[in-house]
Design a protein around this motif. Structure first.
Motif, PDB file in Angstrom:
ATOM      1  N   ALA A  19       6.588   4.134   7.521  1.00 38.67           N
ATOM      2  CA  ALA A  19       5.298   3.695   6.972  1.00 38.67           C
ATOM      3  C   ALA A  19       4.806   2.429   7.668  1.00 38.67           C
ATOM      4  CB  ALA A  19       5.421   3.455   5.468  1.00 38.67           C
ATOM      5  N   GLY A  20       5.736   1.490   7.919  1.00 44.45           N
ATOM      6  CA  GLY A  20       5.342   0.264   8.610  1.00 44.45           C
ATOM      7  C   GLY A  20       4.835   0.537  10.018  1.00 44.45           C
ATOM      8  N   GLY A  21       5.523   1.444  10.728  1.00 42.50           N
ATOM      9  CA  GLY A  21       5.064   1.786  12.077  1.00 42.50           C
ATOM     10  C   GLY A  21       3.696   2.456  12.082  1.00 42.50           C
ATOM     11  N   TYR A  22       3.492   3.321  11.078  1.00 40.45           N
ATOM     12  CA  TYR A  22       2.182   4.011  11.007  1.00 40.45           C
ATOM     13  C   TYR A  22       1.041   3.013  10.790  1.00 40.45           C
ATOM     14  CZ  TYR A  22      -1.643   6.741   9.075  1.00 40.45           C
ATOM     15  OH  TYR A  22      -2.873   7.276   8.835  1.00 40.45           O
ATOM     16  N   TYR A  23       1.242   2.082   9.841  1.00 42.69           N
ATOM     17  CA  TYR A  23       0.179   1.104   9.569  1.00 42.69           C
ATOM     18  C   TYR A  23      -0.053   0.188  10.757  1.00 42.69           C
ATOM     19  CZ  TYR A  23      -0.032   2.499   4.680  1.00 42.69           C
ATOM     20  OH  TYR A  23      -0.194   3.198   3.519  1.00 42.69           O
ATOM     21  N   ILE A  81      -3.307  -2.269   2.896  1.00 40.43           N
ATOM     22  CA  ILE A  81      -2.646  -2.202   1.581  1.00 40.43           C
ATOM     23  C   ILE A  81      -3.722  -2.082   0.520  1.00 40.43           C
ATOM     24  CG2 ILE A  81      -1.114  -3.389  -0.044  1.00 40.43           C
ATOM     25  CD1 ILE A  81       0.074  -4.895   2.330  1.00 40.43           C
ATOM     26  N   ARG A  82      -3.506  -1.236  -0.454  1.00 36.64           N
ATOM     27  CA  ARG A  82      -4.487  -1.026  -1.511  1.00 36.64           C
ATOM     28  C   ARG A  82      -4.788  -2.333  -2.241  1.00 36.64           C
ATOM     29  NH1 ARG A  82      -2.239   4.040  -4.839  1.00 36.64           N
ATOM     30  NH2 ARG A  82      -3.366   2.856  -6.454  1.00 36.64           N
ATOM     31  N   GLY A  83      -6.061  -2.492  -2.644  1.00 35.53           N
ATOM     32  CA  GLY A  83      -6.467  -3.722  -3.309  1.00 35.53           C
ATOM     33  C   GLY A  83      -5.786  -3.941  -4.646  1.00 35.53           C
ATOM     34  N   ASP A  84      -5.533  -2.842  -5.407  1.00 32.09           N
ATOM     35  CA  ASP A  84      -4.886  -3.023  -6.699  1.00 32.09           C
ATOM     36  C   ASP A  84      -3.435  -3.490  -6.548  1.00 32.09           C
ATOM     37  OD1 ASP A  84      -4.209  -0.663  -5.512  1.00 32.09           O
ATOM     38  OD2 ASP A  84      -4.098   0.487  -7.386  1.00 32.09           O
ATOM     39  N   TYR A  85      -2.758  -3.095  -5.437  1.00 31.87           N
ATOM     40  CA  TYR A  85      -1.414  -3.596  -5.172  1.00 31.87           C
ATOM     41  C   TYR A  85      -1.446  -5.076  -4.847  1.00 31.87           C
ATOM     42  CZ  TYR A  85       0.317   1.228  -5.035  1.00 31.87           C
ATOM     43  OH  TYR A  85       0.654   2.514  -5.349  1.00 31.87           O
ATOM     44  N   LEU A  86      -2.462  -5.517  -4.061  1.00 36.55           N
ATOM     45  CA  LEU A  86      -2.565  -6.935  -3.720  1.00 36.55           C
ATOM     46  C   LEU A  86      -2.799  -7.773  -4.971  1.00 36.55           C
ATOM     47  CD1 LEU A  86      -4.797  -6.712  -0.510  1.00 36.55           C
ATOM     48  CD2 LEU A  86      -2.316  -6.998  -0.621  1.00 36.55           C
ATOM     49  N   ARG A  87      -3.693  -7.302  -5.847  1.00 29.78           N
ATOM     50  CA  ARG A  87      -3.943  -8.047  -7.076  1.00 29.78           C
ATOM     51  C   ARG A  87      -2.711  -8.072  -7.984  1.00 29.78           C
ATOM     52  NH1 ARG A  87      -8.972  -5.605  -6.121  1.00 29.78           N
ATOM     53  NH2 ARG A  87      -8.392  -3.730  -7.318  1.00 29.78           N
ATOM     54  N   ALA A  88      -1.947  -6.953  -8.007  1.00 33.96           N
ATOM     55  CA  ALA A  88      -0.716  -6.924  -8.813  1.00 33.96           C
ATOM     56  C   ALA A  88       0.312  -7.909  -8.276  1.00 33.96           C
ATOM     57  CB  ALA A  88      -0.144  -5.506  -8.825  1.00 33.96           C
ATOM     58  N   LEU A 109       4.710  -7.225   0.079  1.00 35.58           N
ATOM     59  CA  LEU A 109       4.737  -8.673  -0.088  1.00 35.58           C
ATOM     60  C   LEU A 109       4.963  -9.373   1.251  1.00 35.58           C
ATOM     61  CD1 LEU A 109       4.861 -11.270  -1.751  1.00 35.58           C
ATOM     62  CD2 LEU A 109       7.274 -10.770  -2.249  1.00 35.58           C
ATOM     63  N   GLN A 110       5.916  -8.831   2.015  1.00 33.07           N
ATOM     64  CA  GLN A 110       6.196  -9.440   3.325  1.00 33.07           C
ATOM     65  C   GLN A 110       4.974  -9.378   4.244  1.00 33.07           C
ATOM     66  OE1 GLN A 110       9.415  -7.526   5.396  1.00 33.07           O
ATOM     67  NE2 GLN A 110       9.733  -9.225   6.797  1.00 33.07           N
ATOM     68  N   ARG A 111       4.281  -8.210   4.289  1.00 34.60           N
ATOM     69  CA  ARG A 111       3.105  -8.065   5.153  1.00 34.60           C
ATOM     70  C   ARG A 111       1.959  -8.959   4.674  1.00 34.60           C
ATOM     71  NH1 ARG A 111       0.775  -2.295   5.395  1.00 34.60           N
ATOM     72  NH2 ARG A 111       3.002  -1.884   5.366  1.00 34.60           N
ATOM     73  N   TYR A 112       1.794  -9.078   3.358  1.00 40.99           N
ATOM     74  CA  TYR A 112       0.736  -9.918   2.792  1.00 40.99           C
ATOM     75  C   TYR A 112       0.976 -11.378   3.185  1.00 40.99           C
ATOM     76  CZ  TYR A 112      -2.732 -11.342  -0.756  1.00 40.99           C
ATOM     77  OH  TYR A 112      -3.829 -11.840  -1.399  1.00 40.99           O
TER      78      TYR A 112
END
Length: 346
Positions: free
Chosen positions: A118-122, A27-34, A53-56
């Motif tokens: 997207a979830g399966g790809y990651y 997950i991109r860092g700017d999304y995590l900080r947001a 959010l769920q994956r984090y």
């Protein structure tokens, strides 16, 4: 505590940075900080934001359910999305025949499919091992095998005996030098020197074994080198007997005396001046000095070397087991044990 504050507190308690979590979750860092700041305006569509959010939360070993509930309170679903997930509202009257699915429901289904893909790809990207680097084995070029060097034997005597012999500036000892092993070669510089005698300097052919004698004449005269093998081969055969006819008709036999071979001075027998003979059966550094402390020889001669010295010499060697000494013609005996450093006077 808000969902963002809970995420940040859990990450910091585990000693992780947002960059560490980004590498793990993809997950991109700017999304995590947001998400940690609760700044939903920087997040993508609501469906993707809830998935992030769920994956984090799972990466930090948190229960995502209360965090998702807090997120839903902060970012409620739009009326159109809620209507599409619940289905079309009931309307009075019969349903018109041939009516298809509503656009809102189709959009919701498409969004769900995209989220699942997207979830399966990651997930597959995180589980797939990194490709091993290709190992390039350099081609090994075999080194050419050097041609073996032939070894010949060199014997040098002198008149008078006890002269110093050098071959290509290498000290071979004093005469007589018997069967000294040397590398075969065409042009070798032989030098024989004795006190009060004219030195002998000759270029000799060592492509075969040689037996040479140096005739060292007094200073002011020219010394000479004699090939003993060639001198023996050049000796003439005896001349057969012939007869002389007398006036009476008889024949008087006469005998022709064979020509005398060229005079070759005999090799003098070993004298007390050369009473110590040293034989080297292996590599051993050796130094030989006379009674006055002068160095007569110093070096590491090859195996098979025999050197002669006068009585009263002191021999020091670093490998006594490879050095044998014979005094006055007695049987040679080793100076000591292999690898032993020995100094003895004879």
């Amino acid at each position: 505590m808000s969902f963002g504050a809970a995420l940040k507190q859990a990450r910091e308690s585990q000693g992780l940075t947002t960059q560490d979590v980004a590498l793990r979750t993809k997950i991109r860092g700017d999304y995590l900080r947001a998400l940690e700041d609760g700044n939903t305006s920087l997040l993508p569509e609501r469906t993707f934001a809830r998935s992030y959010l769920q994956r984090y939360a799972r990466e930090l070993s948190l229960d995502p359910a209360p965090l998702l509930a807090d997120f839903d309170r902060s970012v409620p679903a739009s009326a159109e999305m809620t209507q599409s997930l619940r289905g079309p509202a009931a309307r009075p009257g019969p349903r018109a025949p041939g009516r298809g699915l509503s656009p809102a429901l189709l959009a919701g289904v498409a969004t769900g499919v995209i989220v699942l893909a997207a979830g399966g790809y990651y997930a597959l990207s995180a589980l797939r091992p990194a490709p091993a680097p290709a190992v390039v084995t350099p081609a090994v070029t075999p080194e050419p095998t050097p041609a073996p060097v032939a070894t010949v034997r060199l014997s040098v005597s002198s008149v008078p005996a006890g002269a110093r012999v050098y071959l290509d500036n290498r000290d071979l000892g004093v005469t007589p030098v018997r069967s000294f092993p040397v590398d075969a070669r065409r042009n070798a510089q032989l030098r024989v020197e004795a006190a009060g005698r004219a030195p002998l300097k000759e270029t000799v052919d060592l492509s075969r074994s040689r037996n040479l004698r140096a005739q060292l004449r007094p200073t002011g005269q020219n010394s000479a080198l004699v090939d003993l093998n060639a001198a023996r081969a050049a000796r003439p055969a005896p001349t057969p007997a012939t007869g002389t006819v007398t006036p009476g008709g008889s024949t008087t036999p006469t005998t022709t005396t064979p020509a005398a071979p060229p005079a070759v001075a005999p090799t003098p027998a070993a004298t007390p001046a050369q009473a110590v003979n040293v034989t080297f059966s292996g590599a051993s550094w050796t130094r030989v000095t006379d009674a006055a402390g002068r160095v007569l020889y110093q070096g590491t001669p090859p195996a098979g070397t025999v050197k002669g010295f006068p009585k009263g010499v002191t021999i020091r060697t670093g490998n006594a087991g490879a050095v044998k000494v014979a005094v006055n013609g007695a049987a040679p005996a080793p100076l000591g044990q292999a690898g032993q450093v020995v100094t003895r006077t004879f």
